[in-house]
Write a protein that holds these residues in place. Structure first.
Motif, mmCIF file in Angstrom:
data_model
loop_
_atom_site.group_PDB
_atom_site.id
_atom_site.type_symbol
_atom_site.label_atom_id
_atom_site.label_comp_id
_atom_site.label_asym_id
_atom_site.label_seq_id
_atom_site.Cartn_x
_atom_site.Cartn_y
_atom_site.Cartn_z
ATOM 1 N N MET A 1 -5.487 5.670 5.383
ATOM 2 C CA MET A 1 -5.117 4.584 6.289
ATOM 3 C C MET A 1 -3.656 4.708 6.716
ATOM 4 O O MET A 1 -3.319 4.554 7.897
ATOM 5 C CB MET A 1 -5.360 3.235 5.611
ATOM 6 C CG MET A 1 -6.824 2.889 5.414
ATOM 7 S SD MET A 1 -7.052 1.449 4.345
ATOM 8 C CE MET A 1 -6.155 0.200 5.262
ATOM 9 N N ILE A 2 -2.783 4.987 5.758
ATOM 10 C CA ILE A 2 -1.355 5.103 6.072
ATOM 11 C C ILE A 2 -1.095 6.329 6.938
ATOM 12 O O ILE A 2 -0.305 6.277 7.888
ATOM 13 C CB ILE A 2 -0.535 5.160 4.770
ATOM 14 C CG1 ILE A 2 -0.575 3.790 4.075
ATOM 15 C CG2 ILE A 2 0.902 5.582 5.042
ATOM 16 C CD1 ILE A 2 0.039 3.774 2.700
ATOM 17 N N ASP A 3 -1.763 7.450 6.644
ATOM 18 C CA ASP A 3 -1.593 8.647 7.472
ATOM 19 C C ASP A 3 -2.033 8.389 8.911
ATOM 20 O O ASP A 3 -1.358 8.807 9.861
ATOM 21 C CB ASP A 3 -2.393 9.812 6.886
ATOM 22 C CG ASP A 3 -1.767 10.376 5.622
ATOM 23 O OD1 ASP A 3 -0.586 10.054 5.358
ATOM 24 O OD2 ASP A 3 -2.451 11.129 4.905
ATOM 25 N N MET B 1 0.834 -1.210 0.000
ATOM 26 C CA MET B 1 0.000 0.000 0.000
ATOM 27 C C MET B 1 0.867 1.258 0.000
ATOM 28 O O MET B 1 0.539 2.239 -0.677
ATOM 29 C CB MET B 1 -0.943 -0.018 1.205
ATOM 30 C CG MET B 1 -2.066 -1.050 1.091
ATOM 31 S SD MET B 1 -3.346 -0.856 2.356
ATOM 32 C CE MET B 1 -2.459 -1.404 3.799
ATOM 33 N N ARG B 2 1.971 1.257 0.764
ATOM 34 C CA ARG B 2 2.865 2.416 0.755
ATOM 35 C C ARG B 2 3.455 2.637 -0.640
ATOM 36 O O ARG B 2 3.591 3.778 -1.094
ATOM 37 C CB ARG B 2 3.991 2.221 1.779
ATOM 38 C CG ARG B 2 3.562 2.356 3.229
ATOM 39 C CD ARG B 2 4.790 2.395 4.136
ATOM 40 N NE ARG B 2 4.449 2.400 5.550
ATOM 41 C CZ ARG B 2 4.090 3.481 6.248
ATOM 42 N NH1 ARG B 2 4.028 4.670 5.627
ATOM 43 N NH2 ARG B 2 3.802 3.396 7.522
ATOM 44 N N ALA B 3 3.805 1.551 -1.305
ATOM 45 C CA ALA B 3 4.364 1.671 -2.658
ATOM 46 C C ALA B 3 3.341 2.276 -3.608
ATOM 47 O O ALA B 3 3.659 3.172 -4.406
ATOM 48 C CB ALA B 3 4.811 0.301 -3.154
ATOM 49 N N PHE B 4 2.107 1.815 -3.523
ATOM 50 C CA PHE B 4 1.063 2.332 -4.400
ATOM 51 C C PHE B 4 0.793 3.811 -4.130
ATOM 52 O O PHE B 4 0.664 4.618 -5.070
ATOM 53 C CB PHE B 4 -0.223 1.519 -4.212
ATOM 54 C CG PHE B 4 -1.414 2.100 -4.910
ATOM 55 C CD1 PHE B 4 -1.490 2.124 -6.308
ATOM 56 C CD2 PHE B 4 -2.463 2.660 -4.197
ATOM 57 C CE1 PHE B 4 -2.581 2.687 -6.954
ATOM 58 C CE2 PHE B 4 -3.547 3.218 -4.830
ATOM 59 C CZ PHE B 4 -3.612 3.233 -6.216
ATOM 60 N N VAL B 5 0.703 4.182 -2.877
ATOM 61 C CA VAL B 5 0.438 5.587 -2.538
ATOM 62 C C VAL B 5 1.585 6.473 -3.015
ATOM 63 O O VAL B 5 1.366 7.588 -3.525
ATOM 64 C CB VAL B 5 0.209 5.739 -1.018
ATOM 65 C CG1 VAL B 5 0.219 7.219 -0.607
ATOM 66 C CG2 VAL B 5 -1.106 5.089 -0.608
ATOM 67 N N ALA B 6 2.818 6.014 -2.876
ATOM 68 C CA ALA B 6 3.968 6.803 -3.331
ATOM 69 C C ALA B 6 3.922 7.004 -4.839
ATOM 70 O O ALA B 6 4.204 8.104 -5.348
ATOM 71 C CB ALA B 6 5.263 6.100 -2.924
ATOM 72 N N LEU C 1 10.686 8.514 -8.988
ATOM 73 C CA LEU C 1 10.541 9.401 -7.837
ATOM 74 C C LEU C 1 9.960 8.667 -6.636
ATOM 75 O O LEU C 1 10.377 8.886 -5.496
ATOM 76 C CB LEU C 1 9.657 10.594 -8.197
ATOM 77 C CG LEU C 1 10.219 11.559 -9.249
ATOM 78 C CD1 LEU C 1 9.203 12.669 -9.548
ATOM 79 C CD2 LEU C 1 11.527 12.169 -8.762
ATOM 80 N N ALA C 2 9.005 7.787 -6.898
ATOM 81 C CA ALA C 2 8.397 7.025 -5.808
ATOM 82 C C ALA C 2 9.428 6.114 -5.155
ATOM 83 O O ALA C 2 9.463 5.965 -3.928
ATOM 84 C CB ALA C 2 7.215 6.219 -6.328
ATOM 85 N N ALA C 3 10.282 5.482 -5.964
ATOM 86 C CA ALA C 3 11.321 4.601 -5.423
ATOM 87 C C ALA C 3 12.301 5.398 -4.568
ATOM 88 O O ALA C 3 12.724 4.945 -3.488
ATOM 89 C CB ALA C 3 12.043 3.894 -6.564
ATOM 90 N N GLU C 4 12.677 6.611 -5.020
ATOM 91 C CA GLU C 4 13.575 7.454 -4.235
ATOM 92 C C GLU C 4 12.924 7.866 -2.912
ATOM 93 O O GLU C 4 13.570 7.900 -1.865
ATOM 94 C CB GLU C 4 13.958 8.698 -5.039
ATOM 95 C CG GLU C 4 14.846 8.396 -6.249
ATOM 96 C CD GLU C 4 15.114 9.643 -7.088
ATOM 97 O OE1 GLU C 4 14.526 10.712 -6.761
ATOM 98 O OE2 GLU C 4 15.891 9.558 -8.053
ATOM 99 N N TYR C 5 11.648 8.169 -2.973
ATOM 100 C CA TYR C 5 10.907 8.582 -1.775
ATOM 101 C C TYR C 5 10.882 7.470 -0.732
ATOM 102 O O TYR C 5 10.998 7.727 0.472
ATOM 103 C CB TYR C 5 9.487 8.985 -2.176
ATOM 104 C CG TYR C 5 8.578 9.313 -1.020
ATOM 105 C CD1 TYR C 5 8.682 10.532 -0.360
ATOM 106 C CD2 TYR C 5 7.612 8.402 -0.588
ATOM 107 C CE1 TYR C 5 7.848 10.836 0.709
ATOM 108 C CE2 TYR C 5 6.775 8.696 0.472
ATOM 109 C CZ TYR C 5 6.899 9.914 1.119
ATOM 110 O OH TYR C 5 6.076 10.212 2.175
ATOM 111 N N LEU C 6 10.742 6.230 -1.207
ATOM 112 C CA LEU C 6 10.664 5.091 -0.295
ATOM 113 C C LEU C 6 12.036 4.492 0.022
ATOM 114 O O LEU C 6 12.119 3.549 0.820
ATOM 115 C CB LEU C 6 9.762 4.004 -0.888
ATOM 116 C CG LEU C 6 8.291 4.370 -1.054
ATOM 117 C CD1 LEU C 6 7.556 3.259 -1.787
ATOM 118 C CD2 LEU C 6 7.637 4.641 0.297
#
Length: 309
Positions: A73-75, A8-13, A22-27
């Motif tokens: 949910m993640i927040d 879910m974190r990956a999808f939201v990013a 950018l999402a990969a760098e963020y995570l």
């Protein structure tokens, strides 16, 4: 369907950044690891969430529907975890203490101030009360823990000894007792005795009768709080006995405190907690600090009360 938090974190990013890189760098993961998490999530849900192209990505209808739900949910989870972290790092918390009135105006204010200097974000709430009410407040949950003398019969609480001190005689400056090199329990019998009400004094009188031949048959005055007894001693209405930790307060009343001998009678004080109930990190931290603080206080009092002083 049981998507993992990492998926879910990956999808939201990806949805937030609109870009896998950018999402990969963020995570802080590789792009291939991110792609794998999105594929696993889609397989778990049985539907595509992200349409990929060489230039950009786009959420599918279901992806757009799930994005705000997963994000909230993640927040919420991150907020809850941050709150827990604040408690464990002592950046947040409340400590509720029940303690006798005398201890509440002598030992504990200094202990609380010193603790707050180390942990300014922790709230410490002190309920000053009669000795007999400490146990009840702790049992009811009004206080995280209580501090008080030993009880008979022992309460249904976990008790950890905080300190043990001998009784001292308290009388006004200029009193004839001040000329004596030492004072004994027999000396007490010559003057009106001002005592506290309740089990604390009952136990003391029992100890006195068991150890001495000549003791006051009954106190001349019985009061609820030791501060009242000290004020009455200051007014010349008699003498009283208390534990040496109250010496700074006795000094404010212009009184003299001397160790009582022949015999030396002591009283133990305990930290009381409810069995089977875990304390908060803040409460555990304060108790540990209190034992350290009281150990230093007892050492200082012993030096002041020593006959060699």
């Amino acid at each position: 369907m049981n998507p993992s938090l990492r998926q879910m974190r990956a999808f939201v990013a990806v949805a937030k950044t609109g870009h896998f890189t950018l999402a990969a760098e963020y995570l802080h993961i590789t792009q291939s690891a991110l792609s794998g998490l999105i594929k696993e999530l889609e397989q778990t849900l049985g539907t595509r969430l992200v349409d990929r192209s060489t230039r950009k990505i786009a959420l599918t209808d279901i992806g757009r529907e799930l994005y705000p739900l997963f994000s909230q949910m993640i927040d919420d989870l991150d907020g809850a975890l941050a709150n827990v972290a604040d408690h464990t790092r002592l950046k947040k918390g409340i400590v509720r203490i029940a303690a006798p009135q005398l201890m509440s105006c002598t030992v504990l204010p200094e202990a609380i101030a010193a603790y707050r200097a180390r942990h300014p974000d922790i709230q410490v709430r002190l309920a000053d009360t009669a000795v007999e009410s400490v146990i009840a407040r702790t049992l009811s949950g009004e206080a995280d823990f209580g501090i008080g003398p030993e009880r008979d019969p022992a309460p249904t609480l976990h008790a950890r000894q905080l300190f043990e001190m001998p009784f001292a005689l308290v009388f006004p400056k200029g009193h004839e007792l001040e000329r004596q090199e030492r004072v004994t329990w027999h000396d007490l019998s010559r003057y009106p005795f001002i005592s506290l009400q309740g089990q604390f004094t009952e136990r003391l009188l029992d100890d006195m009768h068991a150890s001495l031949r000549e003791v006051p048959a009954k106190p001349a005055h019985e009061v609820t709080f030791m501060t009242t007894a000290l004020a009455m001693v200051s007014a010349g209405l008699g003498v009283t006995v208390c534990l040496p930790y109250a010496e700074p307060l006795a000094t404010l009343y212009g009184l003299v405190m001397r160790p009582l001998e022949a015999p030396q009678l002591t009283r133990r004080f305990f930290v009381y907690t409810r069995p089977g109930r875990s304390l908060s990190p803040a409460a555990e931290s304060f108790i540990d600090f209190l034992f350290e603080h009281v150990e230093n206080m007892v050492a200082e009092v012993s030096v002041r009360q020593s006959p060699a002083r």
